[in-house]
Design a protein around this motif. Structure first.
Motif, PDB file in Angstrom:
ATOM      1  N   TYR A 102      -2.810  10.764  -6.752  1.00 18.33           N
ATOM      2  CA  TYR A 102      -3.367   9.521  -6.487  1.00 18.33           C
ATOM      3  C   TYR A 102      -2.061   8.698  -6.270  1.00 18.33           C
ATOM      4  CZ  TYR A 102      -5.334   5.020  -6.639  1.00 18.33           C
ATOM      5  OH  TYR A 102      -5.582   3.657  -6.378  1.00 18.33           O
ATOM      6  N   ILE A 103      -1.886   8.077  -5.284  1.00 18.93           N
ATOM      7  CA  ILE A 103      -0.844   7.093  -5.084  1.00 18.93           C
ATOM      8  C   ILE A 103      -1.274   5.793  -5.772  1.00 18.93           C
ATOM      9  CG2 ILE A 103       0.888   6.102  -3.422  1.00 18.93           C
ATOM     10  CD1 ILE A 103       0.425   8.606  -1.631  1.00 18.93           C
ATOM     11  N   HIS A 104      -0.457   5.208  -6.291  1.00 17.27           N
ATOM     12  CA  HIS A 104      -0.845   3.708  -6.963  1.00 17.27           C
ATOM     13  C   HIS A 104       0.585   2.826  -6.371  1.00 17.27           C
ATOM     14  CE1 HIS A 104      -1.798   0.422  -9.010  1.00 17.27           C
ATOM     15  NE2 HIS A 104      -0.777   0.358 -10.073  1.00 17.27           N
ATOM     16  N   LYS A 105       0.071   1.990  -5.210  1.00 18.83           N
ATOM     17  CA  LYS A 105       1.394   1.014  -4.543  1.00 18.83           C
ATOM     18  C   LYS A 105       0.263   0.061  -4.193  1.00 18.83           C
ATOM     19  CE  LYS A 105       4.212   4.656  -2.405  1.00 18.83           C
ATOM     20  NZ  LYS A 105       5.634   4.354  -3.059  1.00 18.83           N
ATOM     21  N   PRO A 106       0.066  -1.141  -5.063  1.00 21.02           N
ATOM     22  CA  PRO A 106      -0.801  -1.933  -4.816  1.00 21.02           C
ATOM     23  C   PRO A 106      -0.475  -2.498  -3.408  1.00 21.02           C
ATOM     24  CG  PRO A 106      -0.219  -1.853  -7.170  1.00 21.02           C
ATOM     25  CD  PRO A 106       0.540  -0.853  -6.459  1.00 21.02           C
ATOM     26  N   PRO A 120      -1.742  -0.273   1.406  1.00 23.90           N
ATOM     27  CA  PRO A 120      -1.692  -1.059   0.091  1.00 23.90           C
ATOM     28  C   PRO A 120      -3.040  -0.395  -0.695  1.00 23.90           C
ATOM     29  CG  PRO A 120      -1.487  -2.692   1.648  1.00 23.90           C
ATOM     30  CD  PRO A 120      -1.601  -1.360   2.531  1.00 23.90           C
ATOM     31  N   THR A 121      -2.823   0.077  -1.993  1.00 26.71           N
ATOM     32  CA  THR A 121      -3.972   0.623  -2.746  1.00 26.71           C
ATOM     33  C   THR A 121      -4.779  -0.130  -3.457  1.00 26.71           C
ATOM     34  OG1 THR A 121      -2.267   1.458  -4.655  1.00 26.71           O
ATOM     35  CG2 THR A 121      -2.409   2.801  -2.510  1.00 26.71           C
ATOM     36  N   GLY A 122      -4.401  -1.337  -3.752  1.00 26.50           N
ATOM     37  CA  GLY A 122      -5.010  -2.432  -4.591  1.00 26.50           C
ATOM     38  C   GLY A 122      -4.774  -2.140  -5.871  1.00 26.50           C
ATOM     39  N   PRO A 123      -5.484  -2.658  -6.796  1.00 24.23           N
ATOM     40  CA  PRO A 123      -5.491  -2.614  -8.273  1.00 24.23           C
ATOM     41  C   PRO A 123      -5.551  -1.225  -8.925  1.00 24.23           C
ATOM     42  CG  PRO A 123      -6.833  -4.509  -7.758  1.00 24.23           C
ATOM     43  CD  PRO A 123      -6.693  -3.695  -6.572  1.00 24.23           C
ATOM     44  N   LEU A 124      -4.972  -0.946  -9.786  1.00 25.55           N
ATOM     45  CA  LEU A 124      -5.218   0.305 -10.573  1.00 25.55           C
ATOM     46  C   LEU A 124      -6.624   0.586 -10.945  1.00 25.55           C
ATOM     47  CD1 LEU A 124      -3.342   2.780 -11.830  1.00 25.55           C
ATOM     48  CD2 LEU A 124      -3.469   1.680 -13.977  1.00 25.55           C
ATOM     49  N   PRO A 125      -7.375   1.614 -10.594  1.00 23.92           N
ATOM     50  CA  PRO A 125      -8.508   1.966 -10.634  1.00 23.92           C
ATOM     51  C   PRO A 125      -8.646   2.237 -12.244  1.00 23.92           C
ATOM     52  CG  PRO A 125      -7.559   3.600  -9.050  1.00 23.92           C
ATOM     53  CD  PRO A 125      -6.614   2.760  -9.727  1.00 23.92           C
ATOM     54  N   TYR A 231       1.979  13.899   2.451  1.00 24.00           N
ATOM     55  CA  TYR A 231       1.843  15.104   1.560  1.00 24.00           C
ATOM     56  C   TYR A 231       1.946  14.867   0.000  1.00 24.00           C
ATOM     57  CZ  TYR A 231       3.806  17.049   5.549  1.00 24.00           C
ATOM     58  OH  TYR A 231       4.024  17.402   6.933  1.00 24.00           O
ATOM     59  N   GLY A 232       2.059  13.469  -0.405  1.00 14.49           N
ATOM     60  CA  GLY A 232       1.912  13.111  -1.799  1.00 14.49           C
ATOM     61  C   GLY A 232       3.399  12.917  -2.564  1.00 14.49           C
ATOM     62  N   PRO A 233       3.711  13.350  -3.553  1.00 18.02           N
ATOM     63  CA  PRO A 233       4.846  13.292  -4.300  1.00 18.02           C
ATOM     64  C   PRO A 233       5.902  14.273  -3.758  1.00 18.02           C
ATOM     65  CG  PRO A 233       3.414  14.268  -5.924  1.00 18.02           C
ATOM     66  CD  PRO A 233       2.543  13.683  -4.437  1.00 18.02           C
ATOM     67  N   PRO A 234       7.173  13.818  -3.645  1.00 17.60           N
ATOM     68  CA  PRO A 234       8.076  14.706  -3.032  1.00 17.60           C
ATOM     69  C   PRO A 234       8.602  15.720  -4.219  1.00 17.60           C
ATOM     70  CG  PRO A 234       8.688  12.454  -2.321  1.00 17.60           C
ATOM     71  CD  PRO A 234       7.430  12.233  -3.534  1.00 17.60           C
ATOM     72  N   THR A 235       8.499  15.276  -5.505  1.00 18.91           N
ATOM     73  CA  THR A 235       8.698  16.253  -6.593  1.00 18.91           C
ATOM     74  C   THR A 235       7.222  16.411  -7.287  1.00 18.91           C
ATOM     75  OG1 THR A 235      11.113  15.368  -7.022  1.00 18.91           O
ATOM     76  CG2 THR A 235       9.866  16.361  -8.863  1.00 18.91           C
ATOM     77  N   TYR A 236       7.149  17.789  -7.442  1.00 12.37           N
ATOM     78  CA  TYR A 236       5.765  18.165  -8.006  1.00 12.37           C
ATOM     79  C   TYR A 236       5.801  19.400  -8.703  1.00 12.37           C
ATOM     80  CZ  TYR A 236       4.933  19.915  -3.555  1.00 12.37           C
ATOM     81  OH  TYR A 236       4.806  20.531  -2.167  1.00 12.37           O
TER      82      TYR A 236
END
Length: 523
Positions: A102-106, A120-125, A231-236
């Protein structure tokens, strides 16, 4: 060793949701990793949490409690992800790319990057739940390994499809990994690339490379926004069966500069945050498991290196079963750092899709080490692994080239040099030669320029049908073996046979005819 206090809290406390120390500006992400029985991506009634699953924010790693719950600190630019455990699967999108984050970038990505980043992802769920599915994962399985697919145009993407991807449709491999430089600077090609690779029919994991960065970004921090969107996080990290895979973004971008936003330089490197992530993840991995690192830039292959690679290897030093994979160099080489095996993998694009074309219009793209472009199949079986290189559109047993003259006299044989390029050979490979029914003679490994590659350069310079097709200069190939023929063979056509046995015990054979002429009589 550093172990995140948060990880200890989840392991030892009654509740993982207890108050935690946070940095200024941080929030807390929480949720449940659950068994998504109906595979709808939503936690429904009677879909219970899964315990002891690793969840991370890219630095801290926590294990879910008995109810599948986790809690992690996040900033306004954090990707929270689950490290898929063995025996479970994450959802895949329509292009078979794993969805485990899950990407959190408000505020979303900067708007002046040219290529789209994260909206924009908005507030943290209130909750960030991660669905997993049960999946049978045998002890023995195989993985397809690509290096530097790197198309700069749609036409080169077509070459990738015809030369490499098409023959893999229907493969029995469990998944594929691309080791960076997925495209050649034009990030708009990522979507058609993913569409093509999805037709192979298996999940596909991706590593970020220097040509996958957004060169309009002012800094390294924002250079991977498009990669993250897709793709999501570059380090995982993730596991399959009993094998643990850790993917690392080890490309550090210098940033664009000037009014024209000219692309900046890049270098290999790992941040303290990444090293802490590796350490924290490994804290929950049994010492007898095989750990595989995947990255783009090799540890140490001048002019490129990762200065922090000794620190990374130190985190692995008490583990007897490790492997690391890189690409970037457009040649193939096996390196050994003590007991650790580091493979600089061949590229599917070879020498950047250069070289004269064959009858169907595909350039030979031979790499600078003299090996053809291609991919590898890694076979895992518990703690053990073996790697088999596959040359594009060639038979599976095409593992070497033999360079020798077409004809010689009997008297010249003992002084006639034979050069063998074993494409995936290493210092732990044994290579032998025999002529006809004669006994086997060992060859010596010697770094030199591949003679076939030098001939290819000359041929391309003569043809020049539509520049630029010129191949890059040859390097001193790390996988050449040299020897001479037996003394005084009888006249006639002989089959020169070479066999190689690699570090996994795999033996390959190849033949080449050579004519032995009678010496001209003295006048």
């Amino acid at each position: 060793m550093f172990i995140a206090g948060l990880a200890i809290a989840l392991l030892l406390s009654v509740s993982p949701l207890a108050a935690q120390t946070r940095e200024a500006g941080e929030g807390l992400a929480s949720g449940v990793v659950f068994h998504d029985r109906d595979r709808n991506g939503i936690r429904d009634r009677f879909e219970f949490g899964i315990r002891n699953v690793a969840v991370s924010n890219g630095r801290d790693v926590v294990l879910t409690d008995w109810r599948g719950r986790y809690q992690l600190p996040v900033t306004d630019d954090t990707i929270v992800f689950v490290a898929k455990p063995g025996g479970w699967a994450t959802p895949l999108d329509e292009r078979r790319i794993p969805r485990f984050y899950y990407i959190h970038k408000p505020a979303g990505s900067p708007q002046d990057l040219g290529f789209p980043g994260v909206a924009p992802t908005g507030p943290l769920p209130d909750r960030i739940d991660f669905p997993l599915y049960r999946q049978r994962e045998p002890r023995a399985f195989s993985v397809i390994l690509f290096g530097d697919t790197q198309p700069y145009t749609l036409e080169q993407l077509d070459l990738l499809g015809h030369d490499v991807a098409e023959e893999l449709i229907g493969t029995e491999a469990s998944f594929g990994i691309s080791l960076g430089d997925l495209v050649g600077d034009d990030l708009a090609l990522l979507d058609p690339l993913n569409g093509m690779l999805s037709r192979i029919g298996i999940p596909w994991y991706n590593v970020i490379g220097n040509h996958d960065l957004n060169f309009r970004a002012h800094s390294d921090h924002h250079s991977d926004e498009t990669f993250e969107r897709i793709y999501g996080p570059p380090t995982y990290a993730f596991s399959y069966g009993r094998v643990h895979f850790i993917v690392l973004d080890n490309v550090v971008y210098g940033g664009a500069s000037g009014e024209e936003r000219a692309p900046g330089s890049y270098a290999g490197g790992l941040s303290k945050r990444q090293l802490e992530f590796v350490e924290n993840y490994l804290a929950n991995v049994p010492k007898d498991r095989l750990v595989v690192l995947a990255m783009h830039i090799p540890f140490d292959s001048p002019p490129y290196s990762v200065p922090e690679h000794p620190e990374l290897l130190e985190l692995l030093e008490d583990r007897p079963h490790t492997l690391s994979l890189a690409a970037h160099m457009h040649f193939q080489e096996n390196q050994f750092f003590g007991s650790h095996h580091h493979l600089i993998h061949a590229t599917t694009s070879g020498s950047w899709w250069l070289g004269s074309e064959d009858e169907v219009g595909i350039p030979h793209a031979t790499m600078r080490c003299g090996a053809p472009n291609g991919y590898s199949i890694i076979r895992f079986d518990g703690q053990r692994y073996s790697i088999r290189f596959k040359a594009a559109r060639r038979a599976a047993d095409h593992q070497m080239n033999i360079f020798a003259p077409e004809s010689i006299t009997s008297e010249e044989a003992a002084e006639t040099e034979v050069v063998v390029n074993v494409f995936a050979g290493s210092e732990r490979t044994r290579v032998e030669l025999r002529l006809g029914d004669a006994g086997w003679t060992p060859l010596r490994r010697e770094a030199r320029e591949d003679p076939y590659y030098l001939q290819a350069i000359e041929r391309d310079l003569v043809r020049v049908p539509r520049p630029p097709i010129f191949l890059p200069p040859a390097i001193l190939s790390p996988h050449l073996w040299v020897g001479t023929l037996p003394e005084n063979p009888p006249p006639g056509v002989h089959a020169l046979e070479v066999r190689s046995t690699d570090m996994y015990g795999q033996t390959f054979r190849s033949h080449r005819f050579i004519r032995i002429e009678r010496a001209a009589p003295d006048d």
